[in-house]
Design an enzyme around this catalytic site. Structure first.
Site, PDB file in Angstrom:
ATOM      1  N   GLY A  10       8.211  11.246  11.744  1.00 52.88           N
ATOM      2  CA  GLY A  10       8.804   9.908  11.789  1.00 52.88           C
ATOM      3  C   GLY A  10      10.225  10.021  11.274  1.00 52.88           C
ATOM      4  N   GLY A  11      11.172   9.832  12.178  1.00 54.15           N
ATOM      5  CA  GLY A  11      12.577   9.986  11.785  1.00 54.15           C
ATOM      6  C   GLY A  11      13.293   8.651  11.750  1.00 54.15           C
ATOM      7  N   GLY A  15      12.039   8.062   7.078  1.00 59.31           N
ATOM      8  CA  GLY A  15      12.171   9.493   7.366  1.00 59.31           C
ATOM      9  C   GLY A  15      13.590   9.995   7.146  1.00 59.31           C
ATOM     10  N   ASP A  34      10.387  13.362  15.492  1.00 56.10           N
ATOM     11  CA  ASP A  34      10.217  12.006  16.028  1.00 56.10           C
ATOM     12  C   ASP A  34       9.989  12.126  17.528  1.00 56.10           C
ATOM     13  OD1 ASP A  34      11.040   9.028  14.681  1.00 56.10           O
ATOM     14  OD2 ASP A  34      10.917   9.084  16.870  1.00 56.10           O
ATOM     15  N   ARG A  83       6.805  -3.639   9.408  1.00 55.21           N
ATOM     16  CA  ARG A  83       6.534  -5.075   9.566  1.00 55.21           C
ATOM     17  C   ARG A  83       7.766  -5.853   9.976  1.00 55.21           C
ATOM     18  NH1 ARG A  83       4.019  -7.553   4.252  1.00 55.21           N
ATOM     19  NH2 ARG A  83       4.815  -5.798   3.068  1.00 55.21           N
ATOM     20  N   ILE A 119       2.654   7.545   4.426  1.00 54.63           N
ATOM     21  CA  ILE A 119       3.380   6.336   4.006  1.00 54.63           C
ATOM     22  C   ILE A 119       3.156   5.194   5.005  1.00 54.63           C
ATOM     23  CG2 ILE A 119       5.645   5.387   3.392  1.00 54.63           C
ATOM     24  CD1 ILE A 119       6.625   8.089   2.695  1.00 54.63           C
ATOM     25  N   SER A 120       2.828   5.547   6.248  1.00 50.57           N
ATOM     26  CA  SER A 120       2.672   4.532   7.302  1.00 50.57           C
ATOM     27  C   SER A 120       1.651   3.468   6.906  1.00 50.57           C
ATOM     28  CB  SER A 120       2.208   5.196   8.599  1.00 50.57           C
ATOM     29  OG  SER A 120       3.015   6.311   8.909  1.00 50.57           O
ATOM     30  N   ARG A 152       7.997  -1.295  -8.570  1.00 49.56           N
ATOM     31  CA  ARG A 152       8.422  -2.690  -8.410  1.00 49.56           C
ATOM     32  C   ARG A 152       8.006  -3.511  -9.633  1.00 49.56           C
ATOM     33  NH1 ARG A 152       6.707  -2.654  -1.997  1.00 49.56           N
ATOM     34  NH2 ARG A 152       8.816  -2.386  -1.199  1.00 49.56           N
ATOM     35  N   HIS A 176      -3.080  -1.179  -1.024  1.00 49.46           N
ATOM     36  CA  HIS A 176      -1.654  -1.495  -0.872  1.00 49.46           C
ATOM     37  C   HIS A 176      -1.537  -2.803  -0.092  1.00 49.46           C
ATOM     38  CE1 HIS A 176       2.574  -0.774  -0.781  1.00 49.46           C
ATOM     39  NE2 HIS A 176       2.651  -0.440   0.491  1.00 49.46           N
TER      40      HIS A 176
END
Ligand code: APR
Length: 317
Positions: A10-11, A15, A34, A83, A119-120, A152, A176
């Site tokens: 994933g770039g 990424g 990618d 999102r 991470i997706s 956070r 998450h």
């Protein structure tokens, strides 16, 4: 000693930042994959040309060919749609599980001995799917969520109390999603419980609780807060940094205690699901899950969050 090899699948936004951070810290040679032709090649060329200015000596290769990730020590997956305003992470499950299926096949084939950090989103489902398809041992598959959610929470506490972010310890557990569990009892500044500091600041317990509840609520919705501002995508600097802490802990065998989304085998009452808990991350990947007793209220929140994870994972075919 040969340099480590870090493959980024994933770039896009995350990424690209990850490639830059890995290079600037000289964590290893970077391969950025990618499906969009030219995108990873262009980003890698751009970052490589930073090298003479910043002074780093790693190689960066952009590619559309999975074979180039061969021999990677660590693979970080950010492939998938982010999102848009109004969407929840769970809304991404249909499209992103198709992408994750392809990605996991590529990792299984070309980097069968790697550690994988996912991470997706929706994170808890994507990490589950990635493990199912690769069949990798569960110590080698880790989801990034807790480091960011905790960062956070820590940032909000530091801003509220006017102290350095470096001196705040804060942690979130669970999935998450909006039901994540920011742990109030263990949030501290320089070792002093945050609730005590809030009570002193405001002079009464009710106001302190109100302020803490607002920080907890903001933490749960923090990803959406960024999406609403950006409008065209989701947070990318912070997820990149959060996963880098995990990469560094594995590559340098730091054994950091990081909240990560890992496979549970009965810990915290959860069996057979990937859920966010405190772990020890080192050269062996997930070396340990740190279990401790939750209060009845915390356990109830954890159960609710886990129920949401189970429901989401249940929708994977
Ligand atoms: N294989 C590899 N890469 C893919 C594939 C695929 N099958 N499908 C899409 N991609 C790539 C896109 O071309 C894009 O470059 O994934 C990249 C995603 O980048 P962005 O759209 O910029 O998204 P980003 O902000 O990086 O977030 C990626 O992480 O935090 C999560 O919710 C977020 O799911 C999202 C992911």
């Amino acid at each position: 000693m040969a340099r480590k090899k870090i493959a980024l699948i994933g770039g896009g936004q995350i990424g690209g930042v990850l490639a830059q951070l890995c290079a600037q810290r000289e964590l290893g040679d970077v391969v950025l994959f990618d499906i969009v032709e030219g995108l990873p090649q262009g980003k890698c060329l751009d970052i490589a040309e930073v090298g003479p200015v910043e002074g780093f000596d790693v190689s960066l290769k952009g590619t559309n060919n999975y074979a180039d990730i061969a021999g990677a020590d660590i693979v970080i997956v950010t492939a998938g749609l982010p999102r848009k305003p109004g969407m929840s992470r769970d809304d991404l499950i249909g499209v992103n599980s198709k992408i994750m299926s392809q990605v996991a096949e590529g990792i299984k084939k070309y980097a069968p001995n790697s550690f994988v950090i996912v991470i997706s989103n929706p994170l808890d489902a994507m990490v589950t799917l990635c493990q199912k398809i690769t069949g990798f041992p569960t110590n080698r598959i880790i989801g990034q969520a807790g480091v960011l959610d905790s960062a956070r929470f820590a940032a909000f506490i530091a801003w509220e109390l006017g102290v350095s972010v470096r001196d705040v310890t804060a942690m979130t557990l669970g999935g998450h999603g909006d039901d994540m569990v920011p742990l109030i009892r263990y949030a501290s500044v320089g070792g002093i419980p945050v609730m005590e500091l809030l009570e002193r600041k405001y002079g009464n317990a009710a106001k302190a609780k109100e302020v803490m509840d607002a920080m907890v609520s903001r933490t749960r919705k923090a990803g959406g807060e960024v999406v609403a501002l950006l409008k065209t995508g989701s947070a990318f600097f912070s997820p990149a940094s959060a996963s880098l802490a995990m990469v560094e802990s594995i590559l340098k065998d730091q054994k950091r205690v990081l909240p990560c989304c890992v496979y549970l085998n009965g810990e915290f009452g959860v069996k057979g699901y990937f859920v966010g808990v405190p772990t020890v991350i080192g050269a062996g990947g997930v070396e340990k899950v740190i279990e401790f007793k939750l209060s009845a209220e915390e356990q109830a929140m954890m159960d609710k969050s886990v129920a949401a994870v189970k429901e989401l994972v249940g929708t994977l075919k």
